[in-house]
Enzyme design. Structure first.
Site: not given
Length: 878
Positions: A23, A117, A132, A183, A297, A309, A311, A836
């Protein structure tokens, strides 16, 4: 330069993962992107975490205890992880560390509300997002509160869910470190997420925006529903406005609170369409910077978007690399080959050299681009028929793309390339074979040629090493292809397949008998794959009389022995020498096989014979002596009786003698040639094992000379790269490690049957009305109906089967054949009429349904089910 305990976002780049976690790295990178507003902040580094945790006396001991706990023991994980959290939350932060945090906080404003965070070193990475898994805290004010929440973030590294997630992703708890992001808070009017690829269809050209009132935490966690905007090509193409009854907002006392949304705002969109489009443009800029689709986000405050954020979206299946902007439609090779697991680079490259068709790599799997073929009327009809016979789900998916009319080009027939063959080892490319008579000598000659070719390979490769070895293997793959695509071999295989199709079509039309060829192909001669089951029953016959041998084999199975050293120990027991000889004899014929055998890098039975022990013990327990021979003879007699009955009924029809005569000829073709169909692949796998043994010898030499770190490093190099390594004496260890990590991430992905170059996964359906409600539809591949206990297995070495059980698994390749003698039916998620599992199920007389989507999830282990192998569906009985 020694880093401090705190780093500002402006100091952080991609090289600082170990210092500030996933992060933290992403926030540092985001703050560098032009036009992207990122609230200012800093990271408390992993060095601070390590210093403080090292000073907590009980943490190390508790970590050692946790390492010994099974991943499925939730109670023990819960207890130990709670103890760890308590230890960490109670530690005292040293004065110099607290001062450094205080100085950075003062830069933001000593009483500025902050978000605190977690940022673990294994978090928000391409292969494992950990979204999460650790904790975040909002609206934290003042140094004392920030330090308290920093400790809580450190402790959240050991929540039960985080520990369990790491276990399932193979990450050691002691190797993960925690940084903490502090932040500046944004108090938004609206907030939410933007996905730069559709999270449902995986389409990279479609973005999805989710929005709600207030802070985004409730929306991100899924507690409340938000508005959803679908954006494509700079336009909103769909809007779903939610009734937004609750929102999360900052509390005057610190932290957050859940409040009711004003009545007038509940049905009002949180964003305008123009704002949604603007947000997607911002998302595309971030996606371009990171080079892959992102889950972002955002907050909207004062009319401006703030990014808090971003990711990678870890659930998307990767796209093949192409150098054009054309539309492509990719069909999975693995679904045709009954091997959908990820393959290592050496395995991919050897398979690509083996097949005559171009194949694209993505996510450790191979795909064929069928767009050029589907673009023409003739190519489209041929391909839909060819693959439709094998896998109706693939056919329906392709048809749905054709029906759109705007994705594929429209070309004349003379522009169509040949239909791509995704199954080179089983069904060679080409149209109907020239007619051939039912002559068993043809099969004898083809097998002789294959055995002779493999014997020559073993002699010629034995003394080779260095560049000469790799050059020899590359050249010998040409010989392998010659054997695989021998025109006579093609004629024999196609004669059996076309005869089976003819029998099914004609006998249903003339007599109303469905899938008549299924019983007629039971116990056909010369099938090198179906013979594995009875052969292992014969091994059990040798083992069964000797109690000490049986007890020893139980210990081998329980311990999961590596290598073959236990076979030497076995010889010292009464009856052990005979049992060892029987097992070695079996390995001499079938030891080159294993699960996922088309990947040359997979561990073969000869390399780890203990993989066969559970099946041997199951045969000892479940069968009487001589069961192998009786099993084959019973199937042969059933096929003979069925043929006599069908021919008798045909003779009673108008022109009965003619119908019976033609049917008899087709039965002869099927029974003479159907068994041979498995031999070309057996020959290919035999050669692969010879190549592998030689390459591992070479890898051992490279390890001894310091070129490679480990022998299996060679598996993460393509064959052409191996050639360069042995020639130059130099290997790129960073590349090998990068590919190891990529392979681990690929293993977690489920490959699609069909997907587009936009990344959109196309899911076909059976479109049938004959399957009763509540049943699981699939493809009927072996006739009959059977009811029994479902045994859901993902690994044949864990088989614990009883007579009457029904095997339920993702896919079966030849390595699963020894289990077929012990079950009463088969259900798989992957497969077609001629793959198969279907072929062997018919030969063993097992009712089977394949291509049942999510069968291993929808059917519980131990549940009673009924398999309708004639009509193609599965009933769940309890």
């Amino acid at each position: 330069m020694k880093l401090g305990y705190v780093m500002g976002f402006e100091q952080i780049g991609s090289a600082n993962l170990a210092d500030v976690g996933g992060k933290g790295v992403h926030l540092g990178e985001l703050s560098r992107i032009d036009g992207v507003r990122v609230p200012d902040g800093f990271c408390v580094t992993t060095e601070a975490f390590q210093r403080v945790v090292a000073g907590a006396a009980r943490v190390g001991a508790r970590l050692d205890e946790l390492a010994g706990v099974d991943a499925d023991d939730r109670a023990a994980i819960g207890t130990l992880s709670a103890g760890l959290r308590g230890e960490i939350e109670g530690v005292e932060i040293p004065g110099d560390l607290a001062a450094e945090v205080g100085a950075s906080l003062a830069r933001l404003g000593e009483h500025t509300p902050c978000a605190v965070r977690s940022s673990a070193t294994a978090e928000d990475l391409p292969g494992t997002s950990f979204a999460g898994q650790q904790d975040s805290y909002l609206n934290v004010v003042g140094l004392a509160a920030v330090l308290r929440h920093v400790r809580r973030c450190w402790a959240s590294l050991f929540t039960e869910r985080a520990v369990t997630y790491r276990r399932r992703n193979g990450i050691d708890d002691r190797t993960v470190r925690m940084a903490v992001v502090v932040q500046r808070m944004v108090f938004p009017d609206a907030a939410g997420m933007v996905f730069t690829a559709d999270p449902v269809t995986s389409n990279r050209k479609v973005a999805t925006v989710e929005a709600g009132w207030g802070l985004g935490e409730a929306l991100v966690s899924g507690v409340v529903a938000g508005d959803v905007y679908t954006v494509r090509d700079g336009q909103v193409v769909d809007v779903a406005v939610a009734v937004k009854e609750r929102r999360v907002e900052a509390s005057p006392q610190g932290g957050t609170r859940d409040v009711a949304v004003e009545e007038g705002l509940r049905r009002q969109p949180a964003l305008s369409q123009e704002q949604a489009v603007r947000l997607v443009r911002l998302g595309r800029r971030i996606e371009a910077y990171f080079g892959r689709p992102q889950d972002i986000e955002w907050c909207l405050a004062g009319g401006e978007f703030h990014i808090v954020q971003s990711r990678p979206i870890t659930t998307l299946f990767p796209l093949p690399a192409v150098d054009d902007e054309d539309n492509h439609l990719y069909v999975s090779v693995g679904h045709q080959q009954m091997m959908t697991d990820a393959m290592k680079p050496l395995g991919l490259s050897v398979w690509q050299l083996t097949t005559p068709r171009p194949m694209h790599e993505a996510g450790g799997r191979l795909f064929v681009d069928v767009a050029p073929v589907l673009a023409t009327p003739a190519g489209r009809a041929s391909l839909l028929d060819t693959l439709g016979r094998s896998d109706p789900l693939i056919r329906d998916a392709m048809q749905s793309v054709v029906d759109r009319g705007d994705f594929l080009p429209s070309l004349p027939d003379d522009a169509s390339p040949a239909v791509p063959a995704a199954v080179p080892a089983a069904v060679p490319a080409g149209g109907p074979a020239d007619p051939v008579e039912a002559d068993p000598d043809l099969v004898t000659e083809l097998i002789r040629r294959g055995e002779s070719s493999v014997a020559t390979l073993k002699r010629e490769i034995e003394d080779l090493s260095g560049p000469a070895l790799v050059e020899f293997i590359v050249a010998d793959i040409g010989e392998l292809r010659r054997v695989l695509f021998d025109p006579l071999s093609h004629r024999v295989i196609m004669a059996a397949m076309e005869a089976a199709w003819w029998l099914n079509d004609r006998l249903e039309a003339w007599l109303g008998v469905k899938n008549a060829a299924d019983v007629l192909t039971q116990s056909v001669p010369r099938n090198v794959t179906s013979e594995m089951g009875p052969a292992l029953l014969e091994v059990a016959d040798v083992v069964r009389p000797h109690a000490q041998v049986v007890a020893f084999l139980h210990r081998v199975a329980d311990e999961g022995r590596e290598g073959d050293g236990w076979l030497e120990e076995l010889s010292g027991l009464p009856g052990g020498r005979q049992a060892g000889e029987a097992i070695r004899g079996y390995l001499g014929t079938y030891g080159m096989r294993c699960a996922g055998e088309i990947d040359i890098t997979r561990t073969r039975w000869s390399e780890r014979p203990a993989m066969l022990v559970p099946a041997i013990l199951g045969n000892v327990r479940n069968f009487e002596p001589g069961a192998g021979e009786r099993h084959f003879e019973q199937g042969r007699q059933e096929a003979r009786r069925a043929a006599q009955q069908l021919l008798g009924r045909l003779r009673a029809l108008p022109d009965g003698e003619g119908k019976a005569g033609e049917t008899g000829r087709m039965i002869d073709l099927v029974r003479t040639f159907a068994g041979y169909r498995e031999y070309p692949k057996y020959c290919m796998i035999s050669r692969y094992f010879v190549y592998k043994q030689a390459l591992l010898r070479e890898a051992g030499r490279l390890v001894r000379s310091g070129v490679l770190r480990e022998r299996d490093d060679i598996f993460f190099l393509r064959l052409e790269e191996v050639r360069d390594v042995v020639r130059t004496g130099k290997a790129d260890s960073a590349l090998v490690e990068e590919r190891r990590e990529a392979f681990r991430s690929y293993e977690t992905l489920t490959p699609p049957r069909v997907f587009t170059s936009d990344g959109e996964v196309i899911t076909g359906s059976y479109r049938r009305a004959d399957a009763p409600p509540g049943t699981l539809a699939g493809l009927p591949v072996s006739a009959g109906t059977v009811e029994g206990r479902a045994r859901v297995l993902m690994d044949m070495t864990r088989a614990d089967l009883e007579p009457g059980d029904i095997l339920v698994t993702a896919y079966t390749d030849p390595s699963w054949t020894p289990l077929f003698v012990a079950v009463a039916g088969l259900v798989t998620e992957v497969g077609g009429l001629m793959t198969h599992g279907a072929v062997i199920a018919r030969e063993y007389g097992l009712p089977a349904v394949v291509g049942v989507e999510q069968a291993t999830r929808l059917i519980r282990d131990g549940q009673r089910i009924r398999v309708h192998g004639t009509d193609g569906y599965v009933e769940l009985l309890d």
